[in-house]
Scaffold this motif. Sequence first.
Motif, PDB file in Angstrom:
ATOM      1  N   TYR A  81       9.250  -5.175  -2.423  1.00  0.00           N
ATOM      2  CA  TYR A  81       7.797  -5.162  -2.503  1.00  0.00           C
ATOM      3  C   TYR A  81       7.239  -4.901  -1.112  1.00  0.00           C
ATOM      4  O   TYR A  81       7.477  -5.673  -0.184  1.00  0.00           O
ATOM      5  N   LYS A  82       6.522  -3.788  -0.969  1.00  0.00           N
ATOM      6  CA  LYS A  82       5.918  -3.434   0.312  1.00  0.00           C
ATOM      7  C   LYS A  82       4.405  -3.495   0.165  1.00  0.00           C
ATOM      8  O   LYS A  82       3.848  -2.912  -0.755  1.00  0.00           O
ATOM      9  N   MET A  83       3.780  -4.192   1.087  1.00  0.00           N
ATOM     10  CA  MET A  83       2.331  -4.319   1.047  1.00  0.00           C
ATOM     11  C   MET A  83       1.770  -3.998   2.422  1.00  0.00           C
ATOM     12  O   MET A  83       2.269  -4.493   3.429  1.00  0.00           O
ATOM     13  N   ARG A  84       0.772  -3.153   2.447  1.00  0.00           N
ATOM     14  CA  ARG A  84       0.122  -2.817   3.706  1.00  0.00           C
ATOM     15  C   ARG A  84      -1.125  -3.683   3.853  1.00  0.00           C
ATOM     16  O   ARG A  84      -2.050  -3.574   3.045  1.00  0.00           O
ATOM     17  N   THR A  89      -3.159  -1.438  -0.494  1.00  0.00           N
ATOM     18  CA  THR A  89      -2.108  -0.652  -1.134  1.00  0.00           C
ATOM     19  C   THR A  89      -0.817  -1.462  -1.134  1.00  0.00           C
ATOM     20  O   THR A  89      -0.545  -2.227  -0.207  1.00  0.00           O
ATOM     21  N   SER A  90      -0.060  -1.288  -2.180  1.00  0.00           N
ATOM     22  CA  SER A  90       1.235  -1.953  -2.267  1.00  0.00           C
ATOM     23  C   SER A  90       2.166  -1.080  -3.088  1.00  0.00           C
ATOM     24  O   SER A  90       1.729  -0.222  -3.858  1.00  0.00           O
ATOM     25  N   LYS A  91       3.455  -1.309  -2.911  1.00  0.00           N
ATOM     26  CA  LYS A  91       4.461  -0.542  -3.632  1.00  0.00           C
ATOM     27  C   LYS A  91       5.547  -1.507  -4.090  1.00  0.00           C
ATOM     28  O   LYS A  91       6.065  -2.291  -3.297  1.00  0.00           O
ATOM     29  N   LYS A  92       5.868  -1.461  -5.373  1.00  0.00           N
ATOM     30  CA  LYS A  92       6.907  -2.317  -5.933  1.00  0.00           C
ATOM     31  C   LYS A  92       8.027  -1.423  -6.436  1.00  0.00           C
ATOM     32  O   LYS A  92       7.785  -0.459  -7.161  1.00  0.00           O
ATOM     33  N   ASN A  93       9.253  -1.740  -6.037  1.00  0.00           N
ATOM     34  CA  ASN A  93      10.404  -0.931  -6.398  1.00  0.00           C
ATOM     35  C   ASN A  93      11.563  -1.867  -6.719  1.00  0.00           C
ATOM     36  O   ASN A  93      11.589  -3.010  -6.280  1.00  0.00           O
TER      37      ASN A  93
END
Length: 114
Positions: A81-84, A89-93
């Motif tokens: 989980y990347k969150m700026r 904005t965030s990205k879940k992988n």
Amino acid sequence: MNTYAIIEAGGEQLQVQPGRFYDIRLNVPVTEFWENRKIVFSRVLMIRSESNTFLGKPWLEHATVNGRIFHPRRGNKLIIYKMRPKKHTSKKNGHRQTFMRLIIDSIFFNNQNL
């Protein structure tokens, strides 16, 4: 004491005993023909048999560990989980590592089954 060996496989060192199952990382594609395929490990770091201990520098010569690939399997899912911050904005992988479950058949040293 049981006979065991320490081998290098999949970028890590494993303590293995004959007749046991182990999961190792192999960086090869998983296909159907891998099941029941024989595999030989020649990077043996140490062998312990009853009261004898053999150490390699770094590996033992004339030592092999024989096994069979039982079946491929996949590990637990890891969530990335990347969150700026301050950008909304965030990205879940997700990721699942592929393992090969293998059974160790025998440990050989100087052409003798230990």
